[in-house]
Design an enzyme around this catalytic site. Structure first.
Site, PDB file in Angstrom:
ATOM      1  N   ASP A  67       0.817  -1.217   0.000  1.00  0.00           N
ATOM      2  CA  ASP A  67       0.000   0.000   0.000  1.00  0.00           C
ATOM      3  C   ASP A  67       0.851   1.268   0.000  1.00  0.00           C
ATOM      4  OD1 ASP A  67       0.963  -0.368   2.582  1.00  0.00           O
ATOM      5  OD2 ASP A  67      -0.988  -0.731   3.468  1.00  0.00           O
ATOM      6  N   ASN A 136      -7.345  -2.540  14.369  1.00  0.00           N
ATOM      7  CA  ASN A 136      -8.727  -2.875  14.000  1.00  0.00           C
ATOM      8  C   ASN A 136      -8.789  -4.114  13.106  1.00  0.00           C
ATOM      9  OD1 ASN A 136      -7.742  -1.930  11.590  1.00  0.00           O
ATOM     10  ND2 ASN A 136      -9.209  -0.261  11.344  1.00  0.00           N
ATOM     11  N   HIS A 138      -7.072  -4.634  10.332  1.00  0.00           N
ATOM     12  CA  HIS A 138      -6.848  -4.449   8.896  1.00  0.00           C
ATOM     13  C   HIS A 138      -5.554  -5.125   8.447  1.00  0.00           C
ATOM     14  CE1 HIS A 138      -4.594  -0.309   9.351  1.00  0.00           C
ATOM     15  NE2 HIS A 138      -3.762  -1.307   9.474  1.00  0.00           N
ATOM     16  N   GLU A 143      -9.732  -1.876   5.468  1.00  0.00           N
ATOM     17  CA  GLU A 143     -10.371  -1.565   6.736  1.00  0.00           C
ATOM     18  C   GLU A 143     -11.586  -2.480   6.953  1.00  0.00           C
ATOM     19  OE1 GLU A 143      -8.519   0.070   8.502  1.00  0.00           O
ATOM     20  OE2 GLU A 143      -8.142   2.136   7.913  1.00  0.00           O
TER      21      GLU A 143
HETATM   22  P1  PGA Z   1       2.304  -1.416  12.722  1.00  0.00           P
HETATM   23  O1  PGA Z   1       1.102  -1.326  11.696  1.00  0.00           O
HETATM   24  O2  PGA Z   1       3.210  -2.486  12.228  1.00  0.00           O
HETATM   25  O3  PGA Z   1       2.953  -0.066  12.700  1.00  0.00           O
HETATM   26  O4  PGA Z   1       1.693  -1.751  14.047  1.00  0.00           O
HETATM   27  C1  PGA Z   1       0.508  -2.507  11.249  1.00  0.00           C
HETATM   28  C2  PGA Z   1      -0.647  -2.187  10.345  1.00  0.00           C
HETATM   29  O5  PGA Z   1      -1.327  -1.179  10.551  1.00  0.00           O
HETATM   30  O6  PGA Z   1      -0.883  -2.979   9.418  1.00  0.00           O
END
Ligand code: PGA
Length: 240
Positions: A67, A136, A138, A143
């Site tokens: 992404d 959450n 994702h 999302e």
């Molecule tokens: P993080 O993010 O590794 O910074 O916790 C993970 C994500 O949001 O997929």
């Protein structure tokens, strides 16, 4: 789904890097799906170390990132293109034209999503997809509520994701509101998936994943539809 519960972030990172290194040794032309965020940084550090020690090479391998934020140029310090450069690419020998990431500044975003799907198709698909998980649930920027068959698309980020990522920006107002992400359907086509989670903030998302049922409210649970998934979690994220 194979679960590996480890003691620490470092142990998670070493195990993940070991799986990637092995895949690279088996197939030097590996197509790696890569992720950003705090979670994979330790894995990338281990891979850089293995490269510097002459144990692995990325010379023939390819990367497609999950992404990118809409509106950030690749040289913006919070863009994912910049992150990948800093955390992995500038330290290893993968040729620049082997590294792919959605273009957050593309003038036509829908066209960019189509182009990105084509990039993945032309590479013959992703061999090994690395994933973090959001608080959450994702994966990528898919999302809650994203259909499991979604292809690469533009998403509006939820308030919880923007808050979680605000730590990297001066203020929450600077966090982009949209991103381009591989869809869940795109991710599920990878031949092997490796999901990492560390720390107590991921406990709820991991609890949902442990339920063992695909539930669109927790996007990562789509991985139950896949036959070849390794989950590496530390004890804090696992919740025991
Ligand atoms: P993080 O993010 O590794 O910074 O916790 C993970 C994500 O949001 O997929």
């Amino acid at each position: 789904m194979r679960w590996h519960v480890v003691e620490s972030y470092e142990e998670m990172s070493r195990m993940a890097a070991g799986i990637i290194a092995e895949a690279l040794e088996r197939n030097p032309r590996l197509v790696l799906g890569l992720a950003t965020g705090s979670t994979p940084v330790g894995t990338y550090r281990e891979l850089i170390k293995a490269f510097q020690e002459g144990k692995i090479s990325f010379k023939e391998a390819f990367a497609v990132n999950l992404d990118e934020y809409v509106g950030l140029a690749p040289d913006h310090p919070q863009s994912y293109a910049y992150f990948m450069e800093e955390e992995l690419f500038s330290h290893v020998d993968m040729p620049p034209d082997h590294r792919h990431i959605p273009r957050g500044l593309a003038p036509d975003l829908d066209e960019e999503c189509r182009r990105y799907e084509e990039v993945i198709r032309n590479l013959g698909g992703v061999d090994l997809q690395l994933l973090g998980i959001g608080v959450n649930g994702h994966i990528g920027f898919n999302e809650p509520g994203t259909p499991f068959d979604a292809r690469t698309h533009v998403v509006e980020l939820t308030p919880s994701t923007r808050e979680a990522n605000a730590r990297f920006f001066e203020s929450i107002d600077e966090v982009p509101t949209h991103a381009i992400t591989m869809g869940l359907g795109t991710i599920l086509e990878a031949r092997h998936i490796l999901l990492l989670a560390s720390g107590p903030t991921k406990r709820e998302a991991i609890r949902a994943l442990r339920e063992g049922e695909p539930d669109p409210e927790w996007p990562a649970t789509c991985l139950w539809l896949h036959k070849n998934v390794d989950v590496i979690v530390d004890r804090e994220a696992y919740g025991e």
